[in-house]
Design a protein around this motif. Sequence first.
Motif, PDB file in Angstrom:
ATOM      1  N   GLU A 131      53.895  21.510  -1.585  1.00  0.00           N
ATOM      2  CA  GLU A 131      52.991  21.525  -2.992  1.00  0.00           C
ATOM      3  C   GLU A 131      51.606  21.223  -2.983  1.00  0.00           C
TER       4      GLU A 131
ATOM      5  N   GLU B 258      41.274  21.455  -7.869  1.00  0.00           N
ATOM      6  CA  GLU B 258      40.595  21.330  -9.218  1.00  0.00           C
ATOM      7  C   GLU B 258      39.119  21.805  -8.936  1.00  0.00           C
TER       8      GLU B 258
ATOM      9  N   LYS C 173      42.318  23.695 -12.926  1.00  0.00           N
ATOM     10  CA  LYS C 173      43.081  23.069 -11.981  1.00  0.00           C
ATOM     11  C   LYS C 173      44.590  23.926 -11.712  1.00  0.00           C
TER      12      LYS C 173
ATOM     13  N   GLU D  50      47.643  21.040  -4.776  1.00  0.00           N
ATOM     14  CA  GLU D  50      46.864  21.202  -6.011  1.00  0.00           C
ATOM     15  C   GLU D  50      45.260  21.214  -5.848  1.00  0.00           C
TER      16      GLU D  50
ATOM     17  N   HIS E  15      48.114  24.465  -9.471  1.00  0.00           N
ATOM     18  CA  HIS E  15      49.303  23.900  -8.569  1.00  0.00           C
ATOM     19  C   HIS E  15      49.997  25.035  -8.019  1.00  0.00           C
TER      20      HIS E  15
END
Length: 226
Positions: A95, A99, A112, A97, A114
């Motif tokens: 996982e 931004e 942003k 992320e 994910h």
Amino acid sequence: MSKSANPYRVAWPIALTLLALTIAMTILIIFLRLESWPARTARQGTAELERLGKNLRAAFVDIAHLQPRITINDRVYMEQTTPVSELVVLSRRIEVEHELLHTWVGSSKRVKLHGTFIAKAGFDLRKGLSIDIRPDEIMVQLPHAQILGVEQQQVEVLAFENGLWNRISGQDVQSEFSVLPELAWKKAAESELPAEAEQTLQKQLEQRIHTAQPLRLVFKDEKKSE
């Protein structure tokens, strides 16, 4: 009295002769067995190594759908017949992320994301795979494990905020989406997944092949993450 003793005097030489012949035959049989022992031992040893070769072939067919090249004491026993390019051993969820935050003339925009990916680790068999079986060890040569692929499973938009005059463009969104797989590759490569794949293959082979000799994996090139 002399006549009654004659049969015993005749029987003793015969008995001694038979005993001598028996001892001689026993010695001859033992000698022949000792003389043929190295050849018989070699035949038994070769048969055992060939049995191990068949078991290893079956193990790789089961694990990787691949029949590898197998040598026994430097003699080619089986050639690789099934062309397989990759052997995936482990998969793991990754996982990441990312931004985007940009401010222009007091107006800010924010995106942003994910992402959830499945990273696959294993071996690039185009670089070679061979097995050498010897009386004292079994040596499997193959390249180091590496990340073979990263598959996107899901992407979530955690923030999508436009500024009053600093608006989010289609290029902004496309750029952010393209960053996620790169981050997933990097995170997977920096993890212990390739090393775990090598250990997993070792365990899988040991579980299928029960031998007195040690089973040793030898990696032929420098470890690569991509």
